[in-house]
Design an enzyme around this catalytic site. Sequence first.
Site, short mmCIF file in Angstrom:
data_model
loop_
_atom_site.label_atom_id
_atom_site.label_comp_id
_atom_site.label_asym_id
_atom_site.label_seq_id
_atom_site.Cartn_x
_atom_site.Cartn_y
_atom_site.Cartn_z
N THR A 268 0.80 -1.23 0.00
CA THR A 268 0.00 0.00 0.00
C THR A 268 0.83 1.28 0.00
OG1 THR A 268 -1.37 1.34 1.50
CG2 THR A 268 -0.17 -0.43 2.51
N TYR B 273 -1.52 0.25 11.15
CA TYR B 273 -1.85 -0.40 9.88
C TYR B 273 -0.63 -0.42 8.96
CZ TYR B 273 -3.54 -0.78 5.08
OH TYR B 273 -3.69 -1.16 3.77
N LYS C 273 1.78 -3.40 7.57
CA LYS C 273 1.88 -3.62 6.12
C LYS C 273 3.34 -3.60 5.67
CE LYS C 273 -2.08 -4.22 3.95
NZ LYS C 273 -2.28 -5.24 2.91
N1 GDD Z 1 -12.18 7.37 6.58
C1 GDD Z 1 -12.27 8.71 6.67
N2 GDD Z 1 -13.38 9.27 7.21
N3 GDD Z 1 -11.23 9.45 6.21
C2 GDD Z 1 -11.35 10.80 6.27
C3 GDD Z 1 -12.49 11.43 6.79
C4 GDD Z 1 -13.55 10.64 7.29
O1 GDD Z 1 -14.57 11.13 7.78
N4 GDD Z 1 -12.30 12.77 6.68
C5 GDD Z 1 -11.11 12.97 6.12
N5 GDD Z 1 -10.52 11.78 5.87
C6 GDD Z 1 -9.17 11.59 5.28
C7 GDD Z 1 -8.28 10.65 6.07
O2 GDD Z 1 -7.69 11.32 7.17
C8 GDD Z 1 -7.27 10.27 4.98
O3 GDD Z 1 -6.26 11.24 4.91
C9 GDD Z 1 -8.10 10.30 3.69
O4 GDD Z 1 -9.32 10.99 4.01
C10 GDD Z 1 -8.44 8.93 3.11
O5 GDD Z 1 -8.97 8.13 4.14
P1 GDD Z 1 -9.58 6.67 3.83
O6 GDD Z 1 -10.60 6.75 2.77
O7 GDD Z 1 -9.99 6.09 5.15
O8 GDD Z 1 -8.35 5.88 3.17
P2 GDD Z 1 -6.81 5.76 3.60
O9 GDD Z 1 -6.01 6.58 2.63
O10 GDD Z 1 -6.60 6.01 5.03
O11 GDD Z 1 -6.52 4.21 3.36
C11 GDD Z 1 -7.05 3.50 2.24
O12 GDD Z 1 -6.13 3.48 1.17
C12 GDD Z 1 -4.88 2.84 1.46
C13 GDD Z 1 -3.96 2.99 0.24
O13 GDD Z 1 -4.35 2.23 -0.81
C14 GDD Z 1 -7.36 2.08 2.73
O14 GDD Z 1 -8.04 1.37 1.70
C15 GDD Z 1 -6.08 1.33 3.06
O15 GDD Z 1 -6.39 -0.03 3.38
C16 GDD Z 1 -5.13 1.40 1.87
O16 GDD Z 1 -3.91 0.78 2.19
#
Ligand code: GDD
Length: 325
Positions: free
Chosen positions: A112, A136, A140
Amino acid sequence: SYLAELLLEKGYDVHGLVRRSSTGNNTANINHVKDQITFHYSDLTDAANLESIMLKVRPDEVYNLGAQSHVSVSYDCPTYTGDVNAIGVLKLLEAVKRLAKEKQVKFYQASTSELYGKVKETPQTENTPFYPRSPYAVAKMYGYWITVNYRESFNLFSCNGILFNHESPRRGPEFVTRKIVQGLFNAWMGDREPLRLGNLDALRDWGHAKDYVEAMYLLVQQDVSDDYVISSGEQHSVRDFCDMVADYIGIQIEWQGEGLDEVGIDMKTGQRLIEVSEEFYRPAEVNTLLGDCTKAKQTLNWVPKYSFKDLVHEMCKIEHNENYY
Ligand code: GDD
């Protein structure tokens, strides 16, 4: 689910591992292909089970997409996240290694962009140093290196796809893209409760999961195993994502205030659509991610089909159809 579809289309005999649940209803994304897949009760924490399935099924290819995949939740469940996302990979590799004594078997590890965390350079390539920022991502990182190590130590075909965020209408609602799509559609349907989000400034490189499973497949079809960045090469903020969804619906958001006081207002009606809540901030944030997937494009001839706009529009279209017709 997209990977299962792709492999079925190619004529594969697909097997999947399932964690038992008392309600048994977490299969929504694969219900349409369920009859074509053979399922085995399993868990990445159960080494004996993994080995016995491996020796029974004798697969040609193993794709490990299993994980506790929510970054925020990894702070609540750090040990479990480590057991599954780090040691789970080791257990699976041990089972693969055992089978590899008898036949060729190829292993894919879902790594990731979170590995880059507090990024050391932009854009990120296969050579950018890692700096994980959550339980996490730290787990990973073990999964990544043990995959490399088993390749180098035991001559296994084991490769890492370093995938940047990949989204789709099938994304769980606790991830930010789907949460925004659901929240703004609810507001459009009359919900007066504002959508509460965390860091609106976070920048992500978002692609479509359907494109990214093609890359996984291509990685595994190579003669020599290696590690590849898979990304869109475009960066957008969480706020941009909100604007793009609003635009699809026909709403214009006016952003007012800063930090925790920032709000998104419907310019026409004055309704407060979005507000910021500390609850969704992370103890250590990954502020910016942007991938450079030149190696994948050149070596694998991987060609993603969806633009950022296509992705957001497809998510909106499906949300609209499923809920309101
Ligand atoms: N979940 C979430 N909820 N994220 C938020 C929110 C909210 O209300 N508001 C802002 N964010 C911001 C998070 O702080 C982060 O910077 C970004 O939005 C993306 O959050 P997520 O959609 O939860 O994804 P992620 O980037 O943390 O992780 C995902 O992508 C990775 C890379 O491929 C997941 O799918 C991981 O498993 C994966 O490794």
